[in-house]
Write an enzyme that holds these catalytic residues in place. Structure first.
Site, short mmCIF file in Angstrom:
data_model
loop_
_atom_site.label_atom_id
_atom_site.label_comp_id
_atom_site.label_asym_id
_atom_site.label_seq_id
_atom_site.Cartn_x
_atom_site.Cartn_y
_atom_site.Cartn_z
N HIS A 462 0.87 -1.18 0.00
CA HIS A 462 0.00 0.00 0.00
C HIS A 462 0.90 1.23 0.00
O HIS A 462 2.06 1.15 0.38
CB HIS A 462 -0.92 -0.02 1.22
CG HIS A 462 -2.13 -0.89 0.98
ND1 HIS A 462 -3.40 -0.46 1.24
CD2 HIS A 462 -2.25 -2.14 0.46
CE1 HIS A 462 -4.25 -1.41 0.91
NE2 HIS A 462 -3.58 -2.45 0.44
N GLU A 487 -10.93 2.35 1.80
CA GLU A 487 -10.74 2.95 3.13
C GLU A 487 -11.31 4.38 3.21
O GLU A 487 -11.82 4.77 4.25
CB GLU A 487 -9.26 2.95 3.51
CG GLU A 487 -8.37 3.72 2.53
CD GLU A 487 -6.87 3.54 2.81
OE1 GLU A 487 -6.52 2.70 3.66
OE2 GLU A 487 -6.07 4.22 2.17
C1 NOJ Z 1 -3.07 2.77 4.83
C2 NOJ Z 1 -3.50 1.52 4.12
O1 NOJ Z 1 -4.09 1.80 2.87
C3 NOJ Z 1 -4.44 0.78 5.02
O2 NOJ Z 1 -4.96 -0.35 4.36
C4 NOJ Z 1 -3.71 0.39 6.27
O3 NOJ Z 1 -4.60 -0.24 7.15
C5 NOJ Z 1 -3.13 1.62 6.97
N1 NOJ Z 1 -2.37 2.38 6.04
C6 NOJ Z 1 -2.22 1.23 8.14
O4 NOJ Z 1 -1.15 0.49 7.68
CA CA Z 2 -3.70 3.86 1.54
#
Ligand code: NOJ
Ligand code: CA
Length: 680
Positions: A462, A487
């Protein structure tokens, strides 16, 4: 094929740089023609035409350096080499099993017109659906080449519309796409998608981004774009290379319609074949996770009363996964380092030491006994120095425990990657800042992927660098984020608007698989914020946004509360024999037909924007003479993302045959999913 550059020759008669001949290379079907030469100032250029009409007008290929003269003027063609390829190769997993590679190649070597001349070769590969070219720097006496800027241009000949996100801003790639006239783009990330006035679809991107900085596209004037390399680490040159090297391929997909843009393997074909050998240890699969709870603010990554990653909760998730056939359980916030300021800092992470309330070894064994695997998590906060120091131990630990997929993360604003050296091979020299898509981070990702492969671990970064088809060479690099994912829907109402996913399909998704994390069946984020999605769209996402690891992102209680939707998620494959876009337009909607790699079943479905529409899908891909049972999950009557009617879903079953038409009504912000199983 050489044609007289008569006009140039006449205009520049007497000039030592005058080009008398231009080389051309055509696509195998002859529709796309690339012309390459140096102009009357000795500037190397290329042009692309499509059925005789200019597509890319004359555009230069040139470089500036930090410590030597520009490589731009005063070059001439020294020689050319040609080749042809007509083959196919097999993907270990993917949207399709077989990839056809049919192209014509032309490599032109340019030499400088001076004492002690420098040489470069520009290699073009022309396919029926696109063009790739790269510049190859030979070995020379100077040990290092320090590129200040690549000046390669892309001048789009016809007016049109662009879909793009901003490059060089604080947010890496997690943006809502802009749709503007081509001449209103500023600095764009790639892939950048274009539809010209006559309906030709283009995508500008790159392939095989290895040990080089990512390319942004900077609009200079009108419809003229120039490569703008992501900044170098610590303010050094944007790219520093030793010995001979090649730039990544600069790619232009060229298609008559949206389907031709999507069903296009240009970048994969321009990458090197698999270097890892047998990767059958990687299993395309679906997963759940202790994740949405943190993202939506109910649980914490850090220790404390809200801590998400407890042993007891992880067992519940493993049990649920085992019961419903999910192979993976992702657990975040399991390791030391989350308690302080991890965002954009990452100084305290341990990648081997679990928090006391999480039994890493016991849970990995518990999962394995139940036919489930934990999915590992390495959030770095952008601190690659801390991560690289622990990398070998961290990957070995996962490998030993049978944790065969790791999600990594680089949460820091653009330019906020913390390293201690500008080059992976240099000794530590104190804090050096880098970009998520600069050369240093490009090196870093590959180091992680290689270390993971040694331990039979697959990687899903990510906040990554964009994909450029490297999954062909490193098939354990299975997915990435690299765009605004699910998210964001947890954080504010309608955060990813209804157009977002039907835009991703034709933009970000052209680069490769995305860990979008669909399957939030509650269609609700933190504090009850609504999503710009119907429930059926959550299912359609499994068909619209490809990844060989597909999450069912919701809480397990919510998945269990939607048993009929869960049946679809359990059934839908993450690995396909074939994939076709059967209906869709950029930014509006996308309906795919995909054939399971491991059964005779087909799946049809996808996602819609804010405009309700009825789509007719001709089932001409089914086997003749067979009847298929169609199980349909669709938007219910009156469904719309705008109100509570986003929860309205309807179900249907039918018997269909090849040649029948499936009519799908898509709600505003809606979607559909259909499973087609042949009868006995
Ligand atoms: C951002 C990521 O996109 C997400 O999936 C993750 O849970 C958080 N960072 C924490 O690592
Ligand atoms: Ca992210």
């Amino acid at each position: 094929m050489r044609r007289a550059g008569l006009l140039a020759a006449l205009l520049c008669a007497g000039s030592p740089q005058a080009a008398a001949w231009a080389a051309t290379v055509a696509s195998p079907d002859g529709r796309i023609v690339v012309t390459v030469d140096a102009d009357n100032e000795g500037i190397p250029f290329y042009e692309v035409s499509l059925v005789g009409k200019p597509l890319i007008a004359r555009s230069q290929i040139a470089f500036n350096f930090t410590d030597e003269d520009p490589l731009r003027r005063g070059l001439k063609v020294e020689g050319e080499k040609r080749a042809q390829t007509d083959t196919r190769w097999e993907q270990p997993w993917g949207e399709r099993q077989w990839v056809a590679d049919k192209h014509n190649e032309l490599a032109i070597t340019f030499v400088e017109n001076r004492a002690d001349p420098r040489r470069v070769t520009v290699r073009f590969r022309v396919f029926d659906d696109g063009v790739g070219f790269r510049t190859e720097f030979p070995q020379r006496a100077k040990p290092e080449t320090r590129i200040a800027e690549e000046l390669t241009e892309f001048t789009i000949a016809a007016p049109g519309t662009a879909w793009w996100i901003q490059a060089g801003d604080w947010n890496r790639y997690e943006q809502i796409y802009q749709q503007t006239p081509i001449d209103a783009v500023s600095m764009a990330h790639t892939p950048m998608t274009i539809r010209t006035a006559d309906g030709t679809h283009l995508s500008f991107h790159e392939a095989a981004l290895v040990d080089y900085s990512g390319m942004w596209l900077q609009r200079l004037t009108g419809q003229k774009f120039r490569a703008h390399l992501s900044p170098g680490a610590g303010g050094a040159a944007r790219v520093v290379r030793k010995g001979a090297f090649d730039t990544p391929w600069r790619t232009i997909r060229i298609a008559p319609d949206a389907a031709g843009l999507v069903e296009n393997d240009l970048e994969l074909n321009l990458n090197e074949p698999n270097k890892l050998g047998d990767v059958s240890w990687f299993k395309p699969a679906k997963y759940i996770g202790i994740w949405w709870g943190m993202i939506s603010g109910k649980w914490s990554w850090a220790q404390g009363p809200q801590h998400g990653a407890t042993t007891a909760r992880t067992k519940e998730y493993i049990d649920f996964a085992a019961k419903h056939g999910f192979r993976g359980v992702l657990v975040e916030g399991w390791n030391y380092g989350w308690d302080g300021n991890w965002f954009g800092n990452g100084r305290d992470y341990s990648f081997t030491k679990p928090y006391p309330d999480w039994d890493l070894e016991g849970l990995a064994a518990y999962a394995k006994r139940k036919g489930v695997r934990l999915i590992g998590h390495h959030e770095t906060g952008g601190n690659i120095e801390v991560y690289e120091r622990q990398l070998a131990d961290a990957m070995k630990l996962y490998g030993d425990l049978g944790i065969d997929v790791v999600k990594t993360g680089y949460v820091a604003d653009a330019g906020g990657i913390i390293s201690c050296n500008a080059d992976i091979a240099q000794p530590c020299a104190g804090q050096v800042m880098a970009w998520h898509d600069g050369q240093r981070q490009v090196q870093h990702h590959l180091r992680v992927v290689e270390e993971a492969a040694k331990n039979k671990v697959a990687v899903n970064p990510h906040e990554p660098v964009k994909d450029t088809g490297l999954r062909r060479t490193y098939p354990n690099w299975v997915a990435r984020e690299g765009a605004r994912g699910m998210e964001y829907n947890a954080w504010s109402p309608f955060s990813n608007g209804p157009d977002h996913e039907p835009t991703l399909v034709y933009t970000r998704m052209l680069s490769g698989p995305m860990d979008y994390t669909p399957g939030v069946l509650s269609v609700t984020g933190g504090n009850g914020v609504p999503m710009a999605s119907t429930v059926a769209k959550q299912l359609g996402l499994y068909l619209a946004i490809y990844s060989p690891i597909q999450m069912a992102a919701d809480f397990i209680e919510s998945l269990a509360a939607h048993p009929r939707e869960l049946e679809f998620i359990k059934a839908v494959p993450a690995d396909w024999a074939e994939s076709r876009l059967v209906a869709g337009e950029v930014g509006d909607f996308a309906i795919f037909a995909r054939k399971d790699r491991n059964s005779p079943d087909w799946y049809v479905g996808g996602v819609n924007d804010a405009t309700a529409r009825t789509v007719e899908v001709k089932l001409d891909f089914l086997d003749p003479g067979k009847s298929y049972r169609a199980t349909i999950w669709k938007d219910g009557e009156g469904a719309t993302y705008e109100t509570d009617a986003r929860h309205r879903i309807a179900y249907d079953t039918r018997t269909v045959r090849k040649g029948d038409t499936l009519t799908l009504w898509l709600a505003p912000g809606g979607g559909a999913a259909v499973r087609l199983q042949p009868g006995k």
